[in-house]
Design an enzyme around this catalytic site. Structure first.
Site, PDB file in Angstrom:
ATOM      1  N   ASP A   8       0.822  -1.221   0.000  1.00  0.00           N
ATOM      2  CA  ASP A   8       0.000   0.000   0.000  1.00  0.00           C
ATOM      3  C   ASP A   8       0.853   1.266   0.000  1.00  0.00           C
ATOM      4  O   ASP A   8       1.623   1.514   0.936  1.00  0.00           O
ATOM      5  CB  ASP A   8      -0.901   0.031   1.228  1.00  0.00           C
ATOM      6  CG  ASP A   8      -1.912  -1.097   1.269  1.00  0.00           C
ATOM      7  OD1 ASP A   8      -3.116  -0.792   1.245  1.00  0.00           O
ATOM      8  OD2 ASP A   8      -1.501  -2.276   1.334  1.00  0.00           O
ATOM      9  N   GLU A  39      -4.499   2.162  -3.372  1.00  0.00           N
ATOM     10  CA  GLU A  39      -5.762   2.664  -2.829  1.00  0.00           C
ATOM     11  C   GLU A  39      -5.601   3.755  -1.771  1.00  0.00           C
ATOM     12  O   GLU A  39      -6.585   4.369  -1.373  1.00  0.00           O
ATOM     13  CB  GLU A  39      -6.577   1.509  -2.241  1.00  0.00           C
ATOM     14  CG  GLU A  39      -6.021   0.919  -0.982  1.00  0.00           C
ATOM     15  CD  GLU A  39      -7.122   0.630   0.047  1.00  0.00           C
ATOM     16  OE1 GLU A  39      -8.303   0.584  -0.324  1.00  0.00           O
ATOM     17  OE2 GLU A  39      -6.768   0.471   1.222  1.00  0.00           O
ATOM     18  N   ASN A  40      -4.361   4.021  -1.337  1.00  0.00           N
ATOM     19  CA  ASN A  40      -4.153   5.028  -0.285  1.00  0.00           C
ATOM     20  C   ASN A  40      -3.287   6.202  -0.739  1.00  0.00           C
ATOM     21  O   ASN A  40      -2.753   6.928   0.098  1.00  0.00           O
ATOM     22  CB  ASN A  40      -3.487   4.393   0.935  1.00  0.00           C
ATOM     23  CG  ASN A  40      -4.368   3.394   1.638  1.00  0.00           C
ATOM     24  OD1 ASN A  40      -4.017   2.220   1.751  1.00  0.00           O
ATOM     25  ND2 ASN A  40      -5.529   3.816   2.103  1.00  0.00           N
ATOM     26  N   ASN A  67     -10.504  -1.453   0.020  1.00  0.00           N
ATOM     27  CA  ASN A  67     -11.743  -0.886   0.552  1.00  0.00           C
ATOM     28  C   ASN A  67     -11.883   0.608   0.301  1.00  0.00           C
ATOM     29  O   ASN A  67     -12.979   1.166   0.416  1.00  0.00           O
ATOM     30  CB  ASN A  67     -11.869  -1.176   2.059  1.00  0.00           C
ATOM     31  CG  ASN A  67     -10.695  -0.650   2.853  1.00  0.00           C
ATOM     32  OD1 ASN A  67      -9.535  -0.968   2.550  1.00  0.00           O
ATOM     33  ND2 ASN A  67     -10.955   0.135   3.879  1.00  0.00           N
ATOM     34  N   HIS A  68     -10.785   1.290  -0.053  1.00  0.00           N
ATOM     35  CA  HIS A  68     -10.854   2.719  -0.362  1.00  0.00           C
ATOM     36  C   HIS A  68     -10.874   2.990  -1.867  1.00  0.00           C
ATOM     37  O   HIS A  68     -10.575   4.109  -2.294  1.00  0.00           O
ATOM     38  CB  HIS A  68      -9.677   3.462   0.280  1.00  0.00           C
ATOM     39  CG  HIS A  68      -9.747   3.526   1.769  1.00  0.00           C
ATOM     40  ND1 HIS A  68     -10.848   3.996   2.445  1.00  0.00           N
ATOM     41  CD2 HIS A  68      -8.848   3.169   2.731  1.00  0.00           C
ATOM     42  CE1 HIS A  68     -10.635   3.934   3.749  1.00  0.00           C
ATOM     43  NE2 HIS A  68      -9.430   3.427   3.948  1.00  0.00           N
ATOM     44  N   HIS A 147      -6.878  -8.125  -0.052  1.00  0.00           N
ATOM     45  CA  HIS A 147      -6.892  -6.924   0.781  1.00  0.00           C
ATOM     46  C   HIS A 147      -7.819  -7.175   1.963  1.00  0.00           C
ATOM     47  O   HIS A 147      -9.039  -7.207   1.805  1.00  0.00           O
ATOM     48  CB  HIS A 147      -7.390  -5.750  -0.069  1.00  0.00           C
ATOM     49  CG  HIS A 147      -7.075  -4.403   0.494  1.00  0.00           C
ATOM     50  ND1 HIS A 147      -5.865  -3.775   0.286  1.00  0.00           N
ATOM     51  CD2 HIS A 147      -7.814  -3.544   1.237  1.00  0.00           C
ATOM     52  CE1 HIS A 147      -5.870  -2.598   0.871  1.00  0.00           C
ATOM     53  NE2 HIS A 147      -7.058  -2.433   1.467  1.00  0.00           N
ATOM     54  N   HIS A 172      -3.379  -4.141   3.002  1.00  0.00           N
ATOM     55  CA  HIS A 172      -4.352  -3.436   3.844  1.00  0.00           C
ATOM     56  C   HIS A 172      -3.847  -3.095   5.235  1.00  0.00           C
ATOM     57  O   HIS A 172      -4.149  -2.017   5.745  1.00  0.00           O
ATOM     58  CB  HIS A 172      -5.664  -4.215   3.981  1.00  0.00           C
ATOM     59  CG  HIS A 172      -6.682  -3.527   4.843  1.00  0.00           C
ATOM     60  ND1 HIS A 172      -7.255  -2.317   4.504  1.00  0.00           N
ATOM     61  CD2 HIS A 172      -7.218  -3.865   6.047  1.00  0.00           C
ATOM     62  CE1 HIS A 172      -8.121  -1.952   5.442  1.00  0.00           C
ATOM     63  NE2 HIS A 172      -8.109  -2.872   6.394  1.00  0.00           N
ATOM     64  N   HIS A 174      -0.770  -2.549   6.255  1.00  0.00           N
ATOM     65  CA  HIS A 174       0.349  -1.611   6.169  1.00  0.00           C
ATOM     66  C   HIS A 174       1.561  -2.021   7.001  1.00  0.00           C
ATOM     67  O   HIS A 174       2.455  -1.212   7.231  1.00  0.00           O
ATOM     68  CB  HIS A 174      -0.084  -0.193   6.574  1.00  0.00           C
ATOM     69  CG  HIS A 174      -1.084   0.435   5.661  1.00  0.00           C
ATOM     70  ND1 HIS A 174      -1.311   1.797   5.623  1.00  0.00           N
ATOM     71  CD2 HIS A 174      -1.932  -0.111   4.749  1.00  0.00           C
ATOM     72  CE1 HIS A 174      -2.251   2.071   4.735  1.00  0.00           C
ATOM     73  NE2 HIS A 174      -2.645   0.909   4.194  1.00  0.00           N
TER      74      HIS A 174
END
Length: 255
Positions: A8, A39-40, A67-68, A147, A172, A174
């Site tokens: 991530d 995604e982050n 999820n983001h 994830h 996810h 991290h």
């Protein structure tokens, strides 16, 4: 074929760190292809088109999400056409649950899956979804970015599909785990880790996280502002004989 897969990426400042160091990392591990979880990147949640294009300019061939995925609504304007895969078990008309990437005469399928444990998101069963995907995917190699929050769910997914896919790499949380293994020629790690500020809590500002824990009030978070970074990734060496997985863990100070 050697594939470098970044965990991530948290915050857009890390893109500058990667830009300055990615060629050296690629030479060190003799990689042929680069993948990343994105995604982050934009303000810690979601992915803007600007930052997606920056990823691509770094030579990233495929981007997985989580999820983001839709935390930045603008992604709906470009996700269908770009080299991005969102969770395949997420019920949405936008995006693709897997993408194909070509390298010479080989085809790699990159799959994104979202775990259901501890995630308050309406999702289809990741196992049943993967069963269906295996019936339709036509590729020489299959890599799954799982994830998820729960280590047990990631591990269960790995044991279920060991021998059916080339790699199950977790994302996810991290935090890079030290449990890489290979079973039935399927590579696994519970979490690839993150690319983000070293002095942070999962890439976010430490004080804002501590305030959350002390008060119980979930106020908005901000990406940590630091000049020291951790770069976490894995290198997947995929072939028809013996697949291997190697962790990458580097600390880089940005001038």
């Amino acid at each position: 074929m050697r594939i470098l897969y970044f965990g991530d990426i948290v915050g857009d400042k890390v893109l500058k760190v990667l830009k300055d160091n990615i060629e050296e990392i690629k030479r060190e591990y003799k990689v042929n292809m680069v993948l990343a979880n994105g995604e982050n990147i934009t303000s810690g949640k979601g992915l803007s088109f600007k930052h997606y294009k920056e990823l691509r300019s770094l030579g990233v061939c495929g981007v997985s999400m989580g999820n983001h995925t839709f935390s930045k609504s603008e992604i709906k304007d470009f996700i269908n056409e770009e080299a991005i895969c969102r969770p395949a078990n997420l019920n949405t008309e936008y995006g693709k649950g897997y993408i194909y990437i070509k390298y010479n005469d080989k085809t790699i399928a990159l799959v994104n899956m979202l775990g259901r444990v501890f995630l308050n998101t309406p999702l289809d069963c990741p196992f049943q979804t993967m069963d269906k995907l295996l019936e339709e995917i036509k590729a020489d190699h299959i890599i799954v970015d799982f994830h998820a929050e729960a280590t047990s769910e990631k591990k269960a997914f790995f044991y279920e599909y060991a021998g059916k896919v080339d790699a199950v790499v977790g994302s996810h949380t991290h935090t890079q785990t030290a449990d890489e293994q290979v079973l039935n020629n399927t590579c696994f790690i519970t979490d690839m880790g993150m690319c983000g500020a070293y002095n942070s809590i999962l890439g976010d500002d430490t004080q804002s996280i501590i305030k959350r824990f002390r008060s119980g009030v979930y106020e908005p978070l901000s990406v940590a502002n630091d000049n020291e970074f951790i770069i976490n990734a894995v290198v997947l060496d995929l072939n028809d004989v013996k697949n291997t997985i190697t962790r990458v863990n580097k600390k880089i100070v940005m001038a």
